[in-house]
Design an enzyme around this catalytic site. Structure first.
Site, short mmCIF file in Angstrom:
data_model
loop_
_atom_site.label_atom_id
_atom_site.label_comp_id
_atom_site.label_asym_id
_atom_site.label_seq_id
_atom_site.Cartn_x
_atom_site.Cartn_y
_atom_site.Cartn_z
CG ASP A 96 32.19 36.87 33.92
OD1 ASP A 96 32.63 36.89 34.76
OD2 ASP A 96 32.71 37.38 32.59
CG ASP A 98 36.49 35.28 36.10
OD1 ASP A 98 36.89 35.36 34.81
OD2 ASP A 98 36.68 36.69 36.36
CG ASP A 177 41.70 44.84 38.90
OD1 ASP A 177 41.46 43.83 39.61
OD2 ASP A 177 40.93 44.92 37.72
#
Ligand code: ATP
Ligand code: MG
Length: 476
Positions: A96, A98, A177
């Protein structure tokens, strides 16, 4: 008025004035062999021009491009970031897309009619295009405990409860992260922007957490699961400093809401690398904090039945995903919790409880315990229990029973589960073969198969009730 708590209400900055153009500042992040810790001053990013990377607009969904262009023309910064960029750099098809922007969620909503704002802990805009959703997140900055305010909430242990303090592109890069997840694709000049030396890690095949590992994992312990998930998915090595903390800190997952862990479990086990993920979760002592009953039930021997059943179920899940077949959490959980249920059944059977009620009682107690760790919505736990109870019924095939079972809506899942039990040595292979044959046989052959069953194979455990004598219809 934009109501995003803590958002800097200064007017949108056009890309040409943005952080990208700053060339001054204190040195770039550490080299690839070191941990990436942000320096005290503004760092200038590496800008990797189009000629030096493989991210191409041809691989980006039209909808994601539309969102980027529309935000840009409304005067906002907007970049593709995260898994989409990472996967394209690795030559993989992104799952996907982002997008990160300096527009607040409310400002994003003002630009798109098809926009929905979601999330409290982490407020996001979802732009909906039929079956595709593009996620748009406002730049956020890292949390500092002294800074706690309306937009952020940090627990005593350092866990971030709310993360809605907005910042610049650079802030946004540092609070992500892993370095390979913090690369931004700029559709205005097709460059990749790299503040955290992520490109070097992409090349070296290293998964490295950004900043101080202990602090970053404490802020959000789910990052430990994400480390395992990405390592399994793309085959990267977790760097030494990023992995050292994980071994002893699985217990931090106890504080994570069960619903979030359920979502994470689905990503861990239903993304096509379940076997590898499972091995890594066990290696880092994380599995026992997701499925403690399963972990207890596995026994010492790797080739023992309980362990084999789980492994075969995960292998099967991976194989199905690889060929585009559907997988359901009901089946996955059925396999993970089967041995705990069998263990919980044992004392009940010894007390003389019949098999089926014993199974239901055991299932209830196992489910109740599991829900303390990961949730399991009823729409999955109900079919899971059906798969289990069908296991008892698949043993008794006499009369019309086998025919009736074949019609059962859960037959296929129950049969697949029986095969796993056969492969792991828990049930006779002959029973599996019988069902395999029965399904493809024609009607007379099926009748014959049932007739051939000896009395021992006809029933298994389930108490046989005598059918009351059928009343004869009156002859009139
Ligand atoms: P996937 O291929 O599974 O979608 P992803 O990296 O895109 O992988 P997402 O969960 O979609 O993962 O998150 C998008 C991006 O948001 C990540 O790449 C990362 O930069 C950032 N992110 C997500 N979760 C966290 C987290 N818990 N802590 C910090 N950054 C995060
Ligand atoms: Mg993603």
């Amino acid at each position: 008025m934009s109501g995003g708590g803590g958002f800097d209400p200064s007017p949108p900055v056009s890309t040409s004035e943005s952080a990208l153009c700053r060339v001054s500042g204190g040195g770039s992040p550490d080299g690839a062999s070191h941990n990436v810790i942000k320096g005290p001053t503004i760092s200038s990013p590496k800008i990797i021009p189009r000629a030096e990377h493989v991210v191409s607009r041809a691989n980006i969904s039209d909808n994601a491009l539309k969102v980027l262009y529309r935000l840009n023309s409304a005067g906002y910064e907007a970049y593709l970031v995260g898994g989409g960029v990472r996967d394209m750099l690795l030559g993989r098809e992104p799952k996907d897309f982002d997008i990160a922007t300096n527009a607040s969620p409310e400002q994003v909503r003002d630009v798109f009619r098809n926009c929905r704002l979601i999330g409290r802990r982490f407020r996001l805009a979802h732009i909906l295009f039929g079956r595709e959703t593009i996620e748009v997140a406002t730049f956020r900055r890292a949390q500092v405990e002294e800074e706690e305010g309306p937009g952020m909430e940090i627990e005593e242990g350092g866990r971030i409860l709310r993360d809605n303090v907005y910042g610049t592109l650079e802030d946004d890069a540092w609070r992500r992260d892993f370095t390979i997840n913090a690369l931004y694709y700029n559709v205005q000049d097709f460059s990749v922007i790299d503040y955290v030396n992520g490109m070097a890690d992409i090349t070296a095949g290293v998964l490295r957490i950004i900043g101080d590992p202990a602090q970053r994992y404490r802020e959000d312990p789910v990052r430990m699961l994400r480390a395992v998930r990405f390592a399994a998915k793309i085959g990267f090595q977790i760097d030494a400093a990023s992995e050292a903390f994980i071994y002893d800190n699985g217990h931090l997952l106890d504080d994570i809401p069960a619903a979030r862990l359920f979502d994470e479990v689905l990503k861990l086990f239903m993304s096509g690398q379940a076997v590898q993920t499972y091995e890594l979760l066990r290696h880092y002592y994380l599995f026992e904090f997701l499925f403690p009953l399963t972990d207890d039930s596995l026994g010492e021997e790797e080739d023992g039945m309980p362990h084999q059943l789980v492994l075969r179920a995960l292998t099967n899940t991976d194989a199905r995903i690889a060929v585009g077949k559907p997988v359901t959490p009901a089946f996955l959980y059925a396999a993970l919790l089967w041995e705990p249920v069998r263990i919980a059944m044992r004392p009940l059977l010894e007390q003389g409880v019949d098999e089926l009620p014993a199974l239901h009682q055991a299932a209830n107690s196992v489910i109740e315990e599991q829900l303390r760790y990961t949730s399991l919505p009823r729409r999955f736990s109900t079919p899971m229990v059906e798969i289990w109870s069908m296991q008892l019924r698949l043993g008794s095939r006499s009369g019309r029973r086998a025919f009736r079972l074949l019609e059962h809506p859960r037959f296929r899942a129950a049969y697949d589960f029986l095969l796993l039990r056969g492969e792991s040595g828990e049930v006779e292979q002959a029973l599996c073969d019988w069902w395999t044959e029965f399904q493809v046989a024609d009607e007379p052959a099926r009748e014959e198969m049932v007739k051939q069953l000896g009395p021992a194979a006809a029933g298994s455990g389930a108490k046989r009730r005598k059918r009351p004598p059928r009343r004869k219809k009156s002859a009139e």
